[in-house]
Design an enzyme around this catalytic site. Structure first.
Site, short mmCIF file in Angstrom:
data_model
loop_
_atom_site.label_atom_id
_atom_site.label_comp_id
_atom_site.label_asym_id
_atom_site.label_seq_id
_atom_site.Cartn_x
_atom_site.Cartn_y
_atom_site.Cartn_z
N SER A 73 3.43 -2.59 -12.07
CA SER A 73 2.24 -2.33 -12.91
C SER A 73 1.41 -3.58 -13.19
CB SER A 73 2.65 -1.65 -14.23
OG SER A 73 3.19 -0.36 -13.96
N GLU B 127 12.09 1.75 -3.74
CA GLU B 127 11.87 3.12 -3.25
C GLU B 127 12.70 3.37 -1.99
OE1 GLU B 127 7.60 2.88 -3.24
OE2 GLU B 127 7.63 2.82 -5.43
N GLU C 98 11.23 -6.73 -9.15
CA GLU C 98 10.48 -5.53 -9.55
C GLU C 98 11.37 -4.60 -10.35
OE1 GLU C 98 6.99 -4.84 -6.66
OE2 GLU C 98 8.75 -3.87 -5.81
N GLY D 17 1.32 -2.74 -6.27
CA GLY D 17 1.21 -1.39 -5.70
C GLY D 17 -0.16 -0.80 -5.97
N GLY D 18 -0.25 0.00 -7.00
CA GLY D 18 -1.48 0.75 -7.30
C GLY D 18 -2.75 -0.08 -7.30
N HIS E 66 12.69 -2.63 -0.78
CA HIS E 66 11.93 -2.13 -1.93
C HIS E 66 12.78 -1.06 -2.64
CE1 HIS E 66 8.89 -0.07 -4.30
NE2 HIS E 66 8.17 -1.18 -4.21
N TRP F 208 0.82 -1.22 0.00
CA TRP F 208 0.00 0.00 0.00
C TRP F 208 0.85 1.27 0.00
CZ3 TRP F 208 -4.67 -1.04 3.86
CH2 TRP F 208 -5.39 -2.16 3.38
P1 PGA Z 1 2.90 -0.89 -8.88
O1 PGA Z 1 3.96 -1.02 -7.65
O2 PGA Z 1 2.11 -2.17 -8.90
O3 PGA Z 1 2.09 0.31 -8.56
O4 PGA Z 1 3.72 -0.74 -10.12
C1 PGA Z 1 4.58 -2.24 -7.37
C2 PGA Z 1 5.53 -2.07 -6.19
O5 PGA Z 1 6.22 -1.05 -6.10
O6 PGA Z 1 5.61 -2.97 -5.32
#
Ligand code: PGA
Length: 255
Positions: free
Chosen positions: A213, A96, A166, A234-235, A94, A10
């Site tokens: 995605s 990020e 990812e 994610g989204g 992750h 999330w």
């Molecule tokens: P996303 O993110 O499905 O929005 O591309 C995936 C993630 O960062 O785990």
């Protein structure tokens, strides 16, 4: 046979009230889809409230990060001891976190060891940038990340955790890797790197997810790939109908 997993990341979204609402909506749709491991990963502050929503059911709960130390002078951090008993899973490394919070292969390795010592199941993220991809460095970079993350673990520990491949260029962009590309890296790179250090059996037993995605529209083809055991989402994980459809499609593919 590896059990498929649909894990929702999330990220930094949802207040406590909103998280309860989202978790409730998801629970009401996929509580009985037990052939798929369903995992929700809200922010730290939402964990207790979402735990209460999930209690008594089979949907798992995960944190998005943690520190490796037991406790101490690390302002703003959360320790594995604080998560033990509250969550079953923890996302580690992750992209990020690597990109914006200076996480390295070394800190990722420390966090994995600390999580395992506390009985938490790490979901370890690896993946290359667009530049690395275009320079043809994907295989060597991702393989190196996997090996560094798992350094010093036993084979039993490795097969108890989860790797999520990812590619950074696919995260949040709407531009998922093709199922064929994702299969190639999950199989010939991630699983091969595990096999090289821990043997073929451990590699065959370790779950490897794809992330970037994913959504209801593309998950079927991704889940049909032999080396992809699920998705880190994610989204689409913020949309209860979309996430629940992904769980049901996965159940169908494995059914
Ligand atoms: P996303 O993110 O499905 O929005 O591309 C995936 C993630 O960062 O785990």
């Amino acid at each position: 046979m590896r059990k498929p997993m649909m894990a929702g990341n999330w990220k930094m979204n949802k207040t406590i009230d909103e998280a309860v609402e989202l978790a409730t909506a998801i629970r009401d749709q996929v509580a009985d889809e037990e052939s798929v491991d369903r995992v929700l990963c809200p922010t730290f502050v939402c964990l207790p409230a979402v735990r209460a929503v999930l209690d008594g059911g089979s949907i798992g709960l995960g944190a998005q990060n943690m520190h490796w130390a037991e406790s101490g002078a690390y302002t703003g951090e959360i320790s594995p001891a604080m998560l033990e008993g509250l969550v079953e899973y923890v996302i580690i490394g992750h992209s990020e976190r690597r990109q914006y919070f200076a996480e390295t292969d070394e800190t990722v390795n420390k966090k994995i060891k600390a999580a395992l010592a506390h009985g938490l199941i790490p979901i370890v993220c690896v993946g290359e940038s667009l530049e690395q991809n275009q320079a043809g460095e994907t295989q060597s970079f991702v393989s190196g990340q996997v090996k560094a993350a798992l350094a010093g673990l036993t084979g039993d520990q490795v097969q108890s955790l989860i790797i999520a491949y990812e590619p950074i260029w696919a995260i949040g962009t709407g531009l998922a890797a093709t199922a064929k590309q994702a299969q190639e890296i999950c199989g010939s790179v991630v699983r091969a790197a595990i096999a090289a250090d821990f043997g073929q059996d451990v590699a065959e037993n370790t779950r490897v997810l794809y992330g970037g995605s994913t959504k209801d529209k593309n998950i079927r083809e991704i889940m049909q790939q032999p080396d992809i055991d699920g998705a880190l989402i994610g989204g689409a994980a913020l949309q209860p109908d979309n996430y629940s459809a992904m769980v049901r499609i996965t159940a169908e593919v494995y059914g």
